[in-house]
Design a protein around this motif. Sequence first.
Motif, PDB file in Angstrom:
ATOM      1  N   ASN A  61      33.687  13.674  19.266  1.00  0.00           N
ATOM      2  CA  ASN A  61      32.945  12.461  18.904  1.00  0.00           C
ATOM      3  C   ASN A  61      33.820  11.567  18.041  1.00  0.00           C
ATOM      4  O   ASN A  61      33.563  11.364  16.865  1.00  0.00           O
TER       5      ASN A  61
ATOM      6  N   HIS B 233      29.125  21.163   9.696  1.00  0.00           N
ATOM      7  CA  HIS B 233      30.034  20.006   9.593  1.00  0.00           C
ATOM      8  C   HIS B 233      29.574  18.830  10.452  1.00  0.00           C
ATOM      9  O   HIS B 233      29.550  17.684   9.981  1.00  0.00           O
TER      10      HIS B 233
ATOM     11  N   GLN C  91      28.053  10.603  12.894  1.00  0.00           N
ATOM     12  CA  GLN C  91      28.364   9.179  12.745  1.00  0.00           C
ATOM     13  C   GLN C  91      27.184   8.282  13.055  1.00  0.00           C
ATOM     14  O   GLN C  91      27.023   7.234  12.441  1.00  0.00           O
TER      15      GLN C  91
ATOM     16  N   ARG D 269      39.604   9.186  13.852  1.00  0.00           N
ATOM     17  CA  ARG D 269      40.400  10.338  13.413  1.00  0.00           C
ATOM     18  C   ARG D 269      41.640  10.439  14.302  1.00  0.00           C
ATOM     19  O   ARG D 269      41.540  10.330  15.522  1.00  0.00           O
TER      20      ARG D 269
ATOM     21  N   GLY E 284      37.788  16.281  17.885  1.00  0.00           N
ATOM     22  CA  GLY E 284      37.968  14.914  18.379  1.00  0.00           C
ATOM     23  C   GLY E 284      36.965  14.522  19.450  1.00  0.00           C
ATOM     24  O   GLY E 284      37.070  13.450  20.040  1.00  0.00           O
TER      25      GLY E 284
HETATM   26  C1  HEM Z   1      40.153  20.976   8.044  1.00  0.00           C
HETATM   27  C2  HEM Z   1      39.157  20.096   7.982  1.00  0.00           C
HETATM   28  C3  HEM Z   1      38.323  19.715   9.168  1.00  0.00           C
HETATM   29  C4  HEM Z   1      38.091  20.378  10.330  1.00  0.00           C
HETATM   30  C5  HEM Z   1      38.630  21.732  10.751  1.00  0.00           C
HETATM   31  C6  HEM Z   1      37.208  19.554  11.126  1.00  0.00           C
HETATM   32  C7  HEM Z   1      36.736  19.905  12.375  1.00  0.00           C
HETATM   33  C8  HEM Z   1      35.831  19.173  13.124  1.00  0.00           C
HETATM   34  C9  HEM Z   1      35.265  19.585  14.382  1.00  0.00           C
HETATM   35  C10 HEM Z   1      35.597  20.884  15.101  1.00  0.00           C
HETATM   36  C11 HEM Z   1      34.419  18.615  14.786  1.00  0.00           C
HETATM   37  C12 HEM Z   1      33.547  18.617  16.048  1.00  0.00           C
HETATM   38  C13 HEM Z   1      34.180  17.950  17.223  1.00  0.00           C
HETATM   39  C14 HEM Z   1      34.316  16.465  17.105  1.00  0.00           C
HETATM   40  O1  HEM Z   1      33.355  15.708  17.294  1.00  0.00           O
HETATM   41  O2  HEM Z   1      35.430  16.041  16.807  1.00  0.00           O
HETATM   42  C15 HEM Z   1      34.461  17.568  13.780  1.00  0.00           C
HETATM   43  C16 HEM Z   1      33.735  16.407  13.814  1.00  0.00           C
HETATM   44  C17 HEM Z   1      33.835  15.390  12.895  1.00  0.00           C
HETATM   45  N1  HEM Z   1      34.538  15.425  11.715  1.00  0.00           N
HETATM   46 FE1  HEM Z   1      35.670  16.935  11.061  1.00  0.00          FE
HETATM   47  N2  HEM Z   1      36.922  18.412  10.436  1.00  0.00           N
HETATM   48  C18 HEM Z   1      37.584  18.466   9.234  1.00  0.00           C
HETATM   49  C19 HEM Z   1      37.580  17.511   8.245  1.00  0.00           C
HETATM   50  C20 HEM Z   1      36.909  16.307   8.324  1.00  0.00           C
HETATM   51  C21 HEM Z   1      36.929  15.288   7.304  1.00  0.00           C
HETATM   52  C22 HEM Z   1      37.675  15.369   5.972  1.00  0.00           C
HETATM   53  C23 HEM Z   1      36.175  14.242   7.770  1.00  0.00           C
HETATM   54  C24 HEM Z   1      35.863  12.913   7.128  1.00  0.00           C
HETATM   55  C25 HEM Z   1      35.760  12.715   5.838  1.00  0.00           C
HETATM   56  C26 HEM Z   1      35.683  14.632   9.092  1.00  0.00           C
HETATM   57  C27 HEM Z   1      34.905  13.838   9.891  1.00  0.00           C
HETATM   58  C28 HEM Z   1      34.386  14.224  11.102  1.00  0.00           C
HETATM   59  C29 HEM Z   1      33.550  13.345  11.924  1.00  0.00           C
HETATM   60  C30 HEM Z   1      33.172  11.917  11.621  1.00  0.00           C
HETATM   61  C31 HEM Z   1      33.196  14.105  13.039  1.00  0.00           C
HETATM   62  C32 HEM Z   1      32.317  13.642  14.206  1.00  0.00           C
HETATM   63  C33 HEM Z   1      30.858  13.826  13.828  1.00  0.00           C
HETATM   64  C34 HEM Z   1      29.943  13.326  14.932  1.00  0.00           C
HETATM   65  O3  HEM Z   1      29.582  12.140  14.914  1.00  0.00           O
HETATM   66  O4  HEM Z   1      29.601  14.109  15.808  1.00  0.00           O
HETATM   67  N3  HEM Z   1      36.148  15.887   9.376  1.00  0.00           N
HETATM   68  N4  HEM Z   1      35.330  17.942  12.771  1.00  0.00           N
END
Ligand code: HEM
Length: 415
Positions: free
Chosen positions: A234, A324, A330, A339, A232
């Motif tokens: 970003n 990821h 974004q 989110r 969460g």
């Molecule tokens: C179990 C599945 C997932 C896990 C464990 C996960 C975990 C994370 C983590 C650890 C981050 C980095 C911290 C942050 O900026 O929040 C992140 C960023 C992000 N995740 Fe996920 N995520 C998952 C699924 C998804 C899915 C399905 C989407 C959208 C289709 C998504 C979209 C994003 C976005 C938009 C970011 C921020 C990217 C940025 O601009 O820096 N995530 N996620």
Amino acid sequence: MAASPDISRRRFLAASGAAAGAAGIVGAGFGLGRTGSAAASGLRGSEPFYGLHQAGIATAQQDRLFFAAFDLITPRRADVARLLAEWTAAAARMTDGLELTDGVDSAAAPPADTGEAVGLDPAHLTVTFGFGPGLFEKAGADRYGLVARRPPALADLPAFPGDKLDPAFSGGDLCVQACSNDPQVAYHAIRNLARIARGVAVLRWTQQGFGRTSSTTSGQATPRNLMGFKDGTNNLRTDLAGFDQHVWVPQDDGPAWMVGGSYLVARRIRMHIEVWDRSSLLDQEQTIGRTKAEGAPLGAARERDPIDLEARNADGPVIPVDAHVRLANQEANNIHILRRGYSFTDGIKPATGQLDAGLFFLAYQRDPRRQFVPLQQRLATDKLNEYIQHVGSALFAIPPGSHRPGDPIGGALFA
Ligand code: HEM
């Protein structure tokens, strides 16, 4: 244990002084004296129910979730409209920490309220309602004369590579998201709404969430997901630029009845926790593209440092091409979503003995065709896919808020 006005929840709380910080709210009734976000920093207190937008989206994310998807079983449009009016009134009361009625229950009938939230602070309960594609059209049938009013943005989600969707965790004609810092309060809300729906709608699936996996305001610390990473960082935030632009449906998008609303994509994402727990710290950090302890982008020092997608070292990009945060970035994609997901754990898979746990992904946005769908398509090559599987999926139009008592959620759709 018939409830009487003398032991109604409102008086119980006020008399016991159980919630000093919330006392002003508890006695306030409709439309008066809500402290809303002033109390949002604490676990206790209440959120405003009425407003341009439904609560539970821009609201500082609470710690617990109980989510329910319903199937409509009535053939009559008037039944659906009446259910929404009853749900709206019930949700407004529960949000304020009140029982469903002030009246005295008859000893000869079941009590109006199931009772398990009596004496509990609402703990920032929000109840958010949504409409699935099946409200408009089911198996080719225009059940309620609403097919022409289906928003184009409520287009069925395409299949994504790697999906293993189980109908038992997917779809639904209506949804209710109940969030609170007290799981029993959230449970009580869904249970009572399901009870009110009898004969009109039945529960299709439910999901409990026990820990938030996002922050939705700058004041909230970033929580950790079940992979142990801060999640969460970003995210869109209520108090920062871009929120309104990417979350709420504007006039220009239409349809008119959705202006001020949003769209919710729910994905039940299982984590292969046992596999993750056997992978090295280096592998875990390269999968996410951030450090585990601090949550800093690889190559940076602090959680809030900018992500440098161009940085390279002798081995190549510092943030791997399949990380990821690179694929979901974004800014680079110009795709922003809110989110608002939760961790879940639902026992074990009997066949393997593995934990059935993961992330119940909830994302709010202005148009899934331009936000979730292309973003999830980008994640097809995500290294995270080695450790996760999407097993449930649902899409809902989230209509705007109820403006005042007597104005039902979705009223403009049925007008
Ligand atoms: C179990 C599945 C997932 C896990 C464990 C996960 C975990 C994370 C983590 C650890 C981050 C980095 C911290 C942050 O900026 O929040 C992140 C960023 C992000 N995740 Fe996920 N995520 C998952 C699924 C998804 C899915 C399905 C989407 C959208 C289709 C998504 C979209 C994003 C976005 C938009 C970011 C921020 C990217 C940025 O601009 O820096 N995530 N996620």
